[in-house]
Design an enzyme around this catalytic site. Sequence first.
Site, PDB file in Angstrom:
ATOM      1  N   GLY A   9      26.667  48.499  31.334  1.00 32.68           N
ATOM      2  CA  GLY A   9      27.719  49.373  30.811  1.00 32.68           C
ATOM      3  C   GLY A   9      28.261  48.904  29.486  1.00 32.68           C
ATOM      4  N   GLY A  48      23.530  42.472  17.091  1.00 31.22           N
ATOM      5  CA  GLY A  48      22.221  41.853  17.272  1.00 31.22           C
ATOM      6  C   GLY A  48      21.782  41.809  18.716  1.00 31.22           C
ATOM      7  CG  ASN A  82      31.858  46.627  31.818  1.00 27.23           C
ATOM      8  OD1 ASN A  82      33.077  46.522  31.957  1.00 27.23           O
ATOM      9  ND2 ASN A  82      31.309  47.612  31.119  1.00 27.23           N
ATOM     10  CE1 TYR A 147      36.346  51.961  39.843  1.00 28.21           C
ATOM     11  CE2 TYR A 147      38.627  51.420  40.386  1.00 28.21           C
ATOM     12  CZ  TYR A 147      37.513  51.255  39.571  1.00 28.21           C
ATOM     13  OH  TYR A 147      37.564  50.389  38.510  1.00 28.21           O
ATOM     14  CB  ILE A 180      42.074  48.015  30.606  1.00 27.13           C
ATOM     15  CG1 ILE A 180      42.112  46.887  31.643  1.00 27.13           C
ATOM     16  CG2 ILE A 180      41.607  47.487  29.258  1.00 27.13           C
ATOM     17  CD1 ILE A 180      43.083  45.761  31.328  1.00 27.13           C
ATOM     18  CB  THR A 226      39.289  38.316  43.002  1.00 26.96           C
ATOM     19  OG1 THR A 226      38.162  38.666  43.827  1.00 26.96           O
ATOM     20  CG2 THR A 226      39.703  39.539  42.197  1.00 26.96           C
TER      21      THR A 226
END
Length: 241
Positions: A9, A48, A82, A147, A180, A226
Amino acid sequence: MADRVLVTGGTGGIGGAIVRRLAADGYPVTFTWRSDEATARALAEETGAEALRLDLADRPAVTAFAEGLQARDEAFYGFVHNAGATHDALAATIDIERAAEVMQVNLFAFMALVKGVVRGMTAARRGRILAIGALAASRGIVGNGAYAASKAALESYVRTLMTEVARRGVTANVIAPGWIDTAMAGETPPVLAKSIPAQRLGKATEIAATVAFLLRDEAAYVNGTTLTVDGGLGGLLAATK
């Protein structure tokens, strides 16, 4: 630094920040992308990094990709899962097919890709496996049933994985972000940001910095845990139950 890192991702907000940070730190990076070819090409040119197309919802494609990882001459030092999928619905009305796709992307693809990289890590007796989890895995949030279940399962799998690979110098951890500031978060009401003890949303670069830390030799004793990066939101929710 010649330790190659695989990031799934890579074209998302957090994924792009991770690729940029690791490339800046000197890691050779390989990242996967699903649909945004223009962004993937631009990111590869900027950093890169090696960009490889992979739809994590396509189980046969993931299996073939994982087998290809095992066949590569170069072993991976790090793997950062991710990429993620979500299906927002009340728990009693979840579409099972959509929930199964969430589990495939968030959990089963991770399991398959671990198979693709972990043998090289254990043979080298060093490696870092990281999964981007979610605060939702440990907190009840309306509409997050599928989720949250996938991310909670991810945490359980990583804890078990750790017990099997730690003796070979490999660590396996989860980073659990709160809110986020990315496109995936959508338009966030100002009142939500003010409800977070830090009084703001998190930055993708802060998650990337956490990834960078856990890849370092100094983090070798952090294993099977975690690490929550949420500006204190999780502690606040726990205190107000």
